[in-house]
Design an enzyme around this catalytic site. Structure first.
Site, PDB file in Angstrom:
ATOM      1  N   ASP A   1     -10.226  51.819 -29.251  1.00 31.72           N
ATOM      2  CA  ASP A   1     -11.184  51.569 -28.172  1.00 31.72           C
ATOM      3  C   ASP A   1     -12.353  52.541 -28.278  1.00 31.72           C
ATOM      4  O   ASP A   1     -12.227  53.625 -28.864  1.00 31.72           O
ATOM      5  CB  ASP A   1     -10.522  51.829 -26.801  1.00 31.72           C
ATOM      6  CG  ASP A   1      -9.332  50.925 -26.557  1.00 31.72           C
ATOM      7  OD1 ASP A   1      -9.275  49.847 -27.167  1.00 31.72           O
ATOM      8  OD2 ASP A   1      -8.469  51.326 -25.750  1.00 31.72           O
TER       9      ASP A   1
HETATM   10  N1  URA Z   1      -4.035  51.710 -27.444  1.00 35.27           N
HETATM   11  C1  URA Z   1      -5.085  51.745 -26.591  1.00 35.27           C
HETATM   12  O1  URA Z   1      -4.925  51.532 -25.397  1.00 35.27           O
HETATM   13  N2  URA Z   1      -6.277  52.042 -27.087  1.00 35.27           N
HETATM   14  C2  URA Z   1      -6.507  52.307 -28.401  1.00 35.27           C
HETATM   15  O2  URA Z   1      -7.645  52.569 -28.790  1.00 35.27           O
HETATM   16  C3  URA Z   1      -5.405  52.257 -29.259  1.00 35.27           C
HETATM   17  C4  URA Z   1      -4.171  51.959 -28.774  1.00 35.27           C
END
Ligand code: URA
Length: 236
Positions: A104
């Site tokens: 993310d």
């Molecule tokens: N899980 C999440 O919530 N975000 C990420 O970036 C990776 C795994």
């Protein structure tokens, strides 16, 4: 052994559709002899392949690791946001590397890139179940019940079922979370499902690879040993 036309494409001799014409016109030689058959099997380590008398070297497989900072989206392009590609040196971009899976925008840590389509697909395939370890800071503190719920496989608020995962409390409001799949916002949603919203998330490990001492925002190629380790891990 691989097909001559595939080797030529990967080596940048032209596109797949141009390859027939290039071969037909007799511009390609294998060990000095003109070869017009693209389906011919060659071994780049054994055969000398030339185009117009220039010897071609196969494109070698590259795998790089980025310590992703927050604020960059995992995409090859985006109209509004800065992408992780902006953090790569132009030499790597020229090798056509792509991110392996995604983190993310707010998540930091280990993000792999490769120019090898097969490796990329194997690494993100849910069937391979490559474990990924995340360090999370979150509200609340994980209990034994939370650990058991993760181990049993959580069901998220929208009914999505998760594979069994490992939750390891490492302090007040701090946990390590190991998951073997890559659902959208997975760790954040899993923690939220147990009333522990995440305030900070960093991926520390993927399969046999660790972030180690790589500074935030920096990228490095994997060593030959690390690539070998990754390949034998994926072959299992
Ligand atoms: N899980 C999440 O919530 N975000 C990420 O970036 C990776 C795994």
């Amino acid at each position: 052994m691989e097909r001559l036309d595939k080797f030529l494409c990967d080596a940048g001799a032209g596109t797949r559709s141009q390859m027939k014409q290039i071969l037909k016109s007799g511009r390609v030689t294998v060990d000095g002899i003109v070869e017009r058959d693209g389906s011919r099997k060659i071994d780049p380590a054994v055969h000398r392949i030339s185009l117009d008398d220039t010897e071609l070297r196969g494109r070698c497989m590259l795998v790089a690791m980025l310590n992703k900072p927050a604020g960059f989206v995992t995409a090859t392009q985006d109209r509004q946001e800065r992408t992780v590609m902006e953090l790569l040196p132009k030499e790597l971009l020229a090798q056509d590397v792509k991110p392996v899976g995604r983190l993310d925008k707010a998540t930091e840590g280990l993000l792999l890139f490769t120019n090898d389509g097969d490796l990329l697909h194997r690494l993100i395939s849910p069937r391979k179940e490559v474990p990924k370890v995340y360090y999370a800071r979150h509200e609340g503190t994980a209990t034994g019940e939370d650990v058991e719920a993760f181990a049993a496989g959580l069901t998220l608020g929208d009914g999505t079922k998760c594979l069994p995962a490992v939750l390891e409390p490492v302090g007040t409001g701090e946990s390590l979370v190991t998951v073997c799949e890559g659902k959208y916002h997975q760790v954040r949603r899993m923690m939220a499902a147990r009333n522990m919203p995440v305030t900070y998330l960093e991926r520390q490990k993927e399969g046999p690879l660790s972030l180690g001492e790589l500074p935030r925002g920096q990228v490095r190629l994997l060593t030959a040993e690390e690539v070998e380790m990754l390949q034998s891990y994926m072959a299992k």
